[in-house]
Design an enzyme around this catalytic site. Structure first.
Site, PDB file in Angstrom:
ATOM      1  N   LYS A 182       0.807  -1.249   0.006  1.00 49.67           N
ATOM      2  CA  LYS A 182      -0.162   0.108  -0.243  1.00 49.67           C
ATOM      3  C   LYS A 182       0.672   1.205  -0.109  1.00 49.67           C
ATOM      4  CE  LYS A 182      -1.775   2.634   3.453  1.00 49.67           C
ATOM      5  NZ  LYS A 182      -1.815   3.832   2.607  1.00 49.67           N
ATOM      6  N   GLY A 212      -4.630   4.139  -1.112  1.00 52.51           N
ATOM      7  CA  GLY A 212      -5.820   4.238  -0.295  1.00 52.51           C
ATOM      8  C   GLY A 212      -5.132   4.611   1.126  1.00 52.51           C
ATOM      9  N   GLY A 214      -4.758   4.731   5.199  1.00 55.64           N
ATOM     10  CA  GLY A 214      -4.327   3.620   6.316  1.00 55.64           C
ATOM     11  C   GLY A 214      -5.381   2.919   6.900  1.00 55.64           C
ATOM     12  N   GLU A 216      -8.573   2.423   5.666  1.00 54.73           N
ATOM     13  CA  GLU A 216      -9.566   1.739   4.758  1.00 54.73           C
ATOM     14  C   GLU A 216      -8.851   0.538   4.036  1.00 54.73           C
ATOM     15  OE1 GLU A 216     -12.244   5.843   4.158  1.00 54.73           O
ATOM     16  OE2 GLU A 216     -10.945   4.942   2.566  1.00 54.73           O
ATOM     17  N   GLY A 218      -4.903   0.003   4.502  1.00 56.48           N
ATOM     18  CA  GLY A 218      -3.572  -0.506   5.071  1.00 56.48           C
ATOM     19  C   GLY A 218      -4.380  -1.603   6.335  1.00 56.48           C
ATOM     20  N   GLU A 256      10.104  -0.332  10.564  1.00 57.48           N
ATOM     21  CA  GLU A 256      11.023   0.643  10.437  1.00 57.48           C
ATOM     22  C   GLU A 256      10.250   1.910  11.003  1.00 57.48           C
ATOM     23  OE1 GLU A 256      14.179   0.539   9.719  1.00 57.48           O
ATOM     24  OE2 GLU A 256      14.466  -1.637   8.951  1.00 57.48           O
ATOM     25  N   CYS A 291      13.476  10.036   8.963  1.00 59.97           N
ATOM     26  CA  CYS A 291      13.558   9.329  10.325  1.00 59.97           C
ATOM     27  C   CYS A 291      14.954   9.380  10.818  1.00 59.97           C
ATOM     28  CB  CYS A 291      13.216   7.635   9.953  1.00 59.97           C
ATOM     29  SG  CYS A 291      13.959   7.007   8.785  1.00 59.97           S
ATOM     30  N   GLU A 393       9.495  13.552  17.687  1.00 56.46           N
ATOM     31  CA  GLU A 393       9.949  13.432  16.415  1.00 56.46           C
ATOM     32  C   GLU A 393       9.193  14.519  15.615  1.00 56.46           C
ATOM     33  OE1 GLU A 393       8.998  10.147  13.803  1.00 56.46           O
ATOM     34  OE2 GLU A 393      10.833  10.265  12.976  1.00 56.46           O
TER      35      GLU A 393
HETATM   36  P1  NAD Z   1       2.391   6.987   9.269  1.00 58.41           P
HETATM   37  O1  NAD Z   1       2.714   5.766  10.085  1.00 58.41           O
HETATM   38  O2  NAD Z   1       1.204   7.863   9.595  1.00 58.41           O
HETATM   39  O3  NAD Z   1       2.020   6.197   7.820  1.00 58.41           O
HETATM   40  C1  NAD Z   1       2.731   5.366   7.310  1.00 58.41           C
HETATM   41  C2  NAD Z   1       1.897   4.532   6.444  1.00 58.41           C
HETATM   42  O4  NAD Z   1       1.040   3.693   7.076  1.00 58.41           O
HETATM   43  C3  NAD Z   1       0.964   5.077   5.406  1.00 58.41           C
HETATM   44  O5  NAD Z   1       0.838   4.467   4.060  1.00 58.41           O
HETATM   45  C4  NAD Z   1      -0.473   4.970   6.076  1.00 58.41           C
HETATM   46  O6  NAD Z   1      -1.599   5.132   5.101  1.00 58.41           O
HETATM   47  C5  NAD Z   1      -0.530   3.841   6.902  1.00 58.41           C
HETATM   48  N1  NAD Z   1      -1.268   3.681   7.808  1.00 58.41           N
HETATM   49  C6  NAD Z   1      -1.880   4.820   8.768  1.00 58.41           C
HETATM   50  N2  NAD Z   1      -2.360   4.129   9.641  1.00 58.41           N
HETATM   51  C7  NAD Z   1      -2.783   2.826   9.266  1.00 58.41           C
HETATM   52  C8  NAD Z   1      -3.527   1.600  10.021  1.00 58.41           C
HETATM   53  N3  NAD Z   1      -4.125   1.784  11.087  1.00 58.41           N
HETATM   54  N4  NAD Z   1      -3.286   0.506   9.307  1.00 58.41           N
HETATM   55  C9  NAD Z   1      -2.304   0.356   8.287  1.00 58.41           C
HETATM   56  N5  NAD Z   1      -1.743   1.258   8.016  1.00 58.41           N
HETATM   57  C10 NAD Z   1      -1.737   2.663   8.172  1.00 58.41           C
HETATM   58  O7  NAD Z   1       3.816   7.563   9.030  1.00 58.41           O
HETATM   59  P2  NAD Z   1       3.787   8.952   7.956  1.00 58.41           P
HETATM   60  O8  NAD Z   1       3.550  10.169   8.522  1.00 58.41           O
HETATM   61  O9  NAD Z   1       3.255   8.335   6.685  1.00 58.41           O
HETATM   62  O10 NAD Z   1       5.699   8.826   7.743  1.00 58.41           O
HETATM   63  C11 NAD Z   1       6.366   9.750   8.891  1.00 58.41           C
HETATM   64  C12 NAD Z   1       7.006   8.467   9.822  1.00 58.41           C
HETATM   65  O11 NAD Z   1       7.587   7.471   9.350  1.00 58.41           O
HETATM   66  C13 NAD Z   1       8.138   9.020  10.639  1.00 58.41           C
HETATM   67  O12 NAD Z   1       7.619   8.669  12.041  1.00 58.41           O
HETATM   68  C14 NAD Z   1       9.134   8.471  10.082  1.00 58.41           C
HETATM   69  O13 NAD Z   1      10.280   8.481  11.251  1.00 58.41           O
HETATM   70  C15 NAD Z   1       8.783   7.043   9.770  1.00 58.41           C
HETATM   71  N6  NAD Z   1       9.847   6.343   9.067  1.00 58.41           N
HETATM   72  C16 NAD Z   1      10.859   5.750   9.194  1.00 58.41           C
HETATM   73  C17 NAD Z   1      11.740   5.164   8.460  1.00 58.41           C
HETATM   74  C18 NAD Z   1      12.685   4.059   8.832  1.00 58.41           C
HETATM   75  O14 NAD Z   1      13.307   3.658   8.127  1.00 58.41           O
HETATM   76  N7  NAD Z   1      12.963   3.764  10.106  1.00 58.41           N
HETATM   77  C19 NAD Z   1      11.677   5.618   7.182  1.00 58.41           C
HETATM   78  C20 NAD Z   1      10.821   6.666   6.810  1.00 58.41           C
HETATM   79  C21 NAD Z   1       9.857   7.233   7.624  1.00 58.41           C
END
Ligand code: NAD
Length: 492
Positions: A182, A212, A214, A216, A218, A256, A291, A393
């Protein structure tokens, strides 16, 4: 999130399910915005449970023959994908810049290049999916073999979407799994282009790419009964939900997650390359939406003023502007919500007693910034490690500089975080550098450099920054295979 768009100029992108390009079963869409211009540029399907179910079933069916495909042949196909990414390099980079707001020259082009390297690297590792023979006894032949897990459900964020998608797709497919991914709501377009490249090369159903939200799309993907492995990159808060979904069915899971990485400068490290390295480590040219951003800067008191003055001078030279413009070093924040969130942190920093704003600041005070979600690199001096800005963060260009004097004390402050993703140490003294690297509780410590990950590097977090590793052979074996032991009695 805008879902209804009536504009002829807005591209209507479909998603990939089992080799077919389709709209969502519901017919609904999500609008994708260019954050540098605040313009809607495309719509993508708003995938839901029905779409997820179809994609996972197709991936499950495709697994039977993909896992039997000789590993070298799988590797060869991944290397073909690498060549095709390289052939499309400029278009893909422009797409990434347009939808993420990341500057084309400093971020988007390098991101596509490293993604191609990742496909090439994992493609070359296909014949390393080896087992071991075990000396259990003279009349026993005991050996292990690495087997794929099945359908991998992968969910990625928006900040470096093409790279993060490649990092999951390439090793998972190399190891013989099939993948349903996704994309992130804010940046699905280049990843859907990647899916197009992959689907031109791979058997149908091997990779499906959904768009889509998260909740709906994810959540049903992570909870689908035919999924055998969860691989997630994103925030720690959502990572915990992913782990709960894995726990319900005892599935292997890789996470991650977020970070709040320390950068420790010793009193002997005042060279120009340290200043350049601190700018790179803070990922200012990706609006610090990284990150691994070294956002807690621990500067020894003896060099505190000198280093900060030069750091401010270096960051003030960075040109903030249209991500697609060749001259921009720094682009735009991903969306209005994130922009407002980062502005809130800046306001909070300005209110802290004793805080000193050295550069950047609230964008309302800066009329020269354009209409997009632009912020200037912002540095607060005289910070302490207990400020909210130093604990949470921010995922935006806000750096807190904290003075230190005692080595044990600075290591204690560096480790006083529930995150443990990356860290940076700056000194000419190898003993001090290696002591700090040993004692810092992070999955990745860099000494005297502030660069990004490279293929071959075992990358991942300690503490609440994640579980499992990416980028390396060991990571592929651990994250995307399971080990079977076979023991044969040779005398019966
Ligand atoms: P997020 O966790 O809000 O979303 C990430 C993904 O998860 C999106 O595709 C989102 O649609 C999906 N998602 C959200 N709620 C969900 C649920 N309930 N069930 C399933 N999927 C769901 O994060 P973001 O704001 O998109 O990205 C920023 C974050 O990502 C920061 O915390 C950053 O540190 C982290 N990040 C980590 C790494 C790493 O390698 N450690 C790399 C890049 C980003």
């Amino acid at each position: 999130m805008n879902t209804v768009v009536n504009d002829q100029k807005v591209r209507r992108q479909l998603m990939l399910i089992g080799g077919e390009w389709v709209p969502a079963a519901s017919g609904e869409t999500i609008a994708v915005e260019n954050p540098g211009r605040r313009q809607i540029i495309a719509t993508v399907p708003r995938g839901g449970a029905e779409d997820v179910d179809l994609a996972v079933k197709k991936a499950h069916a495709a697994f039977a023959s993909w896992k039997r495909t000789p590993p070298r042949e799988r590797g060869r196909l991944l290397q073909t994908i690498a060549e095709k990414i390289e052939a499309e390099h400029e278009n893909l980079a422009r797409q990434v810049a347009e939808e993420t707001g990341n500057a084309l020259r400093t971020q988007a082009r390098p991101e596509i290049k490293i993604a191609a390297d990742i496909f090439r690297y994992f493609g070359g590792l296909a014949s390393e999916l080896k087992g071991e023979t075990l000396p259990l006894g003279h009349d026993l032949l005991s050996f292990t073999q690495r087997e794929p897990l099945g359908v991998v459900a992968a969910v990625i964020p928006w900040n470096a979407p093409f790279l993060l998608a490649s990092l999951k797709i390439a090793p998972a497919l190399c190891a013989g799994n099939t993948v349903v991914m996704k994309t992130a709501e804010d940046a699905p377009l280049a990843v859907l282009e990647l899916a197009k490249i992959c689907s031109d090369v791979l058997p149908s159903g091997t990779l499906s790419m959904l768009s889509g939200t998260g909740q709906e799309c994810g959540a049903p993907l992570l909870n689908h009964p035919l999924v055998a492995k969860l691989s997630f990159t994103g925030s720690t808060a959502v990572g915990k939900l992913v782990m709960e979904a894995a726990a319900k069915r005892v599935l292997p899971v890789s996470l991650e997650l977020g970070g709040k990485s320390p950068s420790i400068v010793y009193p002997d490290a005042t060279d120009d390359w340290v200043i350049e390295g601190l700018v790179a480590a803070m990922r200012f040219t990706r609006q610090s939406q990284s990150c691994t951003a070294g956002s807690r800067l621990f500067l020894h008191r003896k060099i505190y003023d000198n280093v900060l003055e030069r750091l401010v001078e270096a960051t003030s030279k960075l040109r903030v502007g249209d991500p697609l413009a060749e001259e921009s070093d720094v682009g735009a924040i991903i969306n209005e919500r994130q922009y407002n969130k980062v502005c809130g942190y800046i306001e909070d920093g300005m209110k802290q007693s004793g805080s000193k704003l050295l550069c950047g600041g609230h964008p309302r005070d800066d009329k020269s910034l354009g209409d997009g979600y632009y912020l200037r690199p912002t540095i607060f001096a005289q910070g302490t490690n207990d400020w909210r800005l130093a604990r949470e963060e921010i995922f935006g260009p806000v750096l807190v500089a904290i003075p230190w004097e005692d080595e044990d004390d600075v290591i204690r402050m560096a480790n006083d975080s529930h995150y443990g993703l990356a860290a940076y140490v700056w000194t000419h003294d190898i003993g001090k550098a290696l002591r700090a690297a040993r004692d810092i509780e992070s999955g990745w410590v860099q000494v005297n450099q502030g660069g990004g990950q490279m293929p071959g590097h075992s990358y991942g977090g300690y503490k609440q920054s994640g579980l499992g590793r990416e980028f390396s052979l060991a990571a592929m074996l651990d994250s995307f295979t399971q080990t079977k032991n076979i023991t044969v009695n040779l005398v019966r």
